[in-house]
Design a protein around this motif. Sequence first.
Motif, PDB file in Angstrom:
ATOM      1  N   LEU A  61       0.841  -1.204   0.000  1.00 10.14           N
ATOM      2  CA  LEU A  61       0.000   0.000   0.000  1.00 10.14           C
ATOM      3  C   LEU A  61       0.876   1.255   0.000  1.00 10.14           C
ATOM      4  O   LEU A  61       1.762   1.396   0.838  1.00 10.14           O
ATOM      5  CB  LEU A  61      -0.936  -0.023   1.221  1.00 10.14           C
ATOM      6  CG  LEU A  61      -1.989  -1.143   1.186  1.00 10.14           C
ATOM      7  CD1 LEU A  61      -2.519  -1.449   2.580  1.00 10.14           C
ATOM      8  CD2 LEU A  61      -3.140  -0.793   0.234  1.00 10.14           C
ATOM      9  N   LEU A  62       0.614   2.128  -0.951  1.00  6.54           N
ATOM     10  CA  LEU A  62       1.447   3.324  -1.141  1.00  6.54           C
ATOM     11  C   LEU A  62       1.206   4.375  -0.061  1.00  6.54           C
ATOM     12  O   LEU A  62       0.072   4.563   0.389  1.00  6.54           O
ATOM     13  CB  LEU A  62       1.115   3.953  -2.486  1.00  6.54           C
ATOM     14  CG  LEU A  62       2.073   3.757  -3.651  1.00  6.54           C
ATOM     15  CD1 LEU A  62       1.488   4.400  -4.892  1.00  6.54           C
ATOM     16  CD2 LEU A  62       3.463   4.292  -3.369  1.00  6.54           C
ATOM     17  N   ARG A  63       2.278   5.065   0.309  1.00  2.00           N
ATOM     18  CA  ARG A  63       2.211   6.173   1.251  1.00  2.00           C
ATOM     19  C   ARG A  63       3.045   7.333   0.744  1.00  2.00           C
ATOM     20  O   ARG A  63       4.072   7.117   0.118  1.00  2.00           O
ATOM     21  CB  ARG A  63       2.767   5.736   2.631  1.00  2.00           C
ATOM     22  CG  ARG A  63       1.965   4.647   3.323  1.00  2.00           C
ATOM     23  CD  ARG A  63       0.638   5.196   3.799  1.00  2.00           C
ATOM     24  NE  ARG A  63      -0.198   4.227   4.482  1.00  2.00           N
ATOM     25  CZ  ARG A  63      -1.118   3.483   3.887  1.00  2.00           C
ATOM     26  NH1 ARG A  63      -1.273   3.555   2.583  1.00  2.00           N
ATOM     27  NH2 ARG A  63      -1.877   2.671   4.582  1.00  2.00           N
ATOM     28  N   TRP A  64       2.607   8.563   1.059  1.00  2.00           N
ATOM     29  CA  TRP A  64       3.368   9.752   0.683  1.00  2.00           C
ATOM     30  C   TRP A  64       3.668  10.567   1.941  1.00  2.00           C
ATOM     31  O   TRP A  64       2.862  11.394   2.348  1.00  2.00           O
ATOM     32  CB  TRP A  64       2.581  10.572  -0.338  1.00  2.00           C
ATOM     33  CG  TRP A  64       3.297  11.757  -0.880  1.00  2.00           C
ATOM     34  CD1 TRP A  64       4.609  12.125  -0.676  1.00  2.00           C
ATOM     35  CD2 TRP A  64       2.733  12.764  -1.728  1.00  2.00           C
ATOM     36  NE1 TRP A  64       4.893  13.280  -1.352  1.00  2.00           N
ATOM     37  CE2 TRP A  64       3.763  13.700  -2.012  1.00  2.00           C
ATOM     38  CE3 TRP A  64       1.466  12.965  -2.292  1.00  2.00           C
ATOM     39  CZ2 TRP A  64       3.559  14.811  -2.810  1.00  2.00           C
ATOM     40  CZ3 TRP A  64       1.262  14.074  -3.095  1.00  2.00           C
ATOM     41  CH2 TRP A  64       2.304  14.989  -3.348  1.00  2.00           C
ATOM     42  N   PRO A  65       4.806  10.304   2.561  1.00  2.00           N
ATOM     43  CA  PRO A  65       5.160  11.028   3.784  1.00  2.00           C
ATOM     44  C   PRO A  65       5.444  12.498   3.482  1.00  2.00           C
ATOM     45  O   PRO A  65       6.032  12.818   2.456  1.00  2.00           O
ATOM     46  CB  PRO A  65       6.452  10.344   4.252  1.00  2.00           C
ATOM     47  CG  PRO A  65       6.596   9.113   3.432  1.00  2.00           C
ATOM     48  CD  PRO A  65       5.847   9.347   2.164  1.00  2.00           C
ATOM     49  N   GLN A  66       4.991  13.376   4.372  1.00  5.54           N
ATOM     50  CA  GLN A  66       5.174  14.818   4.210  1.00  5.54           C
ATOM     51  C   GLN A  66       6.288  15.332   5.121  1.00  5.54           C
ATOM     52  O   GLN A  66       6.594  14.705   6.138  1.00  5.54           O
ATOM     53  CB  GLN A  66       3.854  15.534   4.544  1.00  5.54           C
ATOM     54  CG  GLN A  66       2.731  15.138   3.616  1.00  5.54           C
ATOM     55  CD  GLN A  66       3.031  15.476   2.167  1.00  5.54           C
ATOM     56  OE1 GLN A  66       3.163  16.638   1.801  1.00  5.54           O
ATOM     57  NE2 GLN A  66       3.161  14.445   1.335  1.00  5.54           N
ATOM     58  N   PRO A  67       6.872  16.478   4.761  1.00  7.23           N
ATOM     59  CA  PRO A  67       7.971  17.036   5.570  1.00  7.23           C
ATOM     60  C   PRO A  67       7.575  17.245   7.036  1.00  7.23           C
ATOM     61  O   PRO A  67       8.412  17.136   7.919  1.00  7.23           O
ATOM     62  CB  PRO A  67       8.248  18.389   4.901  1.00  7.23           C
ATOM     63  CG  PRO A  67       7.735  18.263   3.518  1.00  7.23           C
ATOM     64  CD  PRO A  67       6.605  17.281   3.559  1.00  7.23           C
ATOM     65  N   ASP A  68       6.285  17.522   7.287  1.00  5.17           N
ATOM     66  CA  ASP A  68       5.861  17.773   8.674  1.00  5.17           C
ATOM     67  C   ASP A  68       5.563  16.487   9.451  1.00  5.17           C
ATOM     68  O   ASP A  68       5.061  16.530  10.568  1.00  5.17           O
ATOM     69  CB  ASP A  68       4.634  18.700   8.695  1.00  5.17           C
ATOM     70  CG  ASP A  68       3.402  18.047   8.073  1.00  5.17           C
ATOM     71  OD1 ASP A  68       3.485  16.880   7.624  1.00  5.17           O
ATOM     72  OD2 ASP A  68       2.345  18.707   8.027  1.00  5.17           O
ATOM     73  N   GLY A  69       5.879  15.352   8.849  1.00  7.31           N
ATOM     74  CA  GLY A  69       5.701  14.091   9.575  1.00  7.31           C
ATOM     75  C   GLY A  69       4.348  13.431   9.341  1.00  7.31           C
ATOM     76  O   GLY A  69       4.138  12.292   9.739  1.00  7.31           O
TER      77      GLY A  69
END
Length: 285
Positions: A61-69
């Motif tokens: 399952l794909l995830r897109w982590p963001q700079p703010d966590g």
Amino acid sequence: QAKKEGRNTYHYYDKKLEKASDDKFKLLQLLRPAFNGAQFKLYYQPMVNLSNGEITTVEALLRWPQPDGTMIGPDQFIPLAESSGLINELGRWVLQQACIGCAQQRRLGYTNLRVAVNLSVMQFKDGHLQDTVKSALRDAGLPPEALELELTESLLIDETEQIQKQLKALTAIGITIAIDDFGTGYSNLGYLRNFNATTLKIDRSFITSLCVAKHDESLVKAIISMAASLGLKTVAEGIEDEATLNKLVALGCDIGQGYYWSKPVPENVLSELLSNHQQLSSSAL
Ligand code: C2E
Ligand code: MG
Ligand code: MG
Ligand code: MG
């Protein structure tokens, strides 16, 4: 007064819509650089054989982590990737990573593990799917039998013939097909045979209320018995508690997936989960 209010209301919704499409546009612009910068991560969620407790398969399952966590989920960015054309490259990357990840776990000792990968309808349209899948398997050293492709019902309603041909070629080399979110689409059961599917994944919406809504129980019961008579396996997605698990076991469901066992986790956590699980199952013997 009423006229004035009406106009304000209209203005308010208009602004809200504007904001939503603005956010979408920003996200869309961030998608390509995120992909080029290798910012996407693949998580894995186990599927458990309900008759012996073994983890048989993990779903990628794909995830897109963001700079703010925080994390942006696939429900938000997959549709954008589809409309912007990035989905083919992203989908190829998912196939490659998932095959590498599964091969790695098999080398670490979980020798029969399989991996399930979600496909978008767009991936059937560029004509390279078979090659993409075959080279992902070859490069990872993973046998085709270890790969399951998850397709949604609505995908199977569209452009039947073109997709059918490609699926035949893939199943001919040993890959299996699961119908995802089963029960939410058109549920035209006739097509199931044409797509060589081996597995039905019953949509989470039916599982969530299984212990409270009588009509959901009848529905799930009917799906499981229909699947059994067609020679298809059933997976229940979204199992979160023991009561639901017990009910599904009683109804004869084959496989379970859900927070009851584990949320989707990154690869290092999956390794731990599998090695603990293996110890548990061998000490139980
Ligand atoms: P899906 O394939 O039906 O995946 C199951 C979704 O249910 C996942 O959401 C999973 O995290 C969630 N889930 C599993 N067990 C539970 C539970 O017990 N409780 C609750 N509340 N949720 C549970 P996720 O990861 O947000 O993915 C959403 C959808 O995005 C997927 O639905 C799939 O259709 C799509 N997707 C994910 N990765 C990919 C991908 O690599 N390619 C494509 N084309 N689509 C993807
Ligand atoms: Mg899925
Ligand atoms: Mg699903
Ligand atoms: Mg879904």
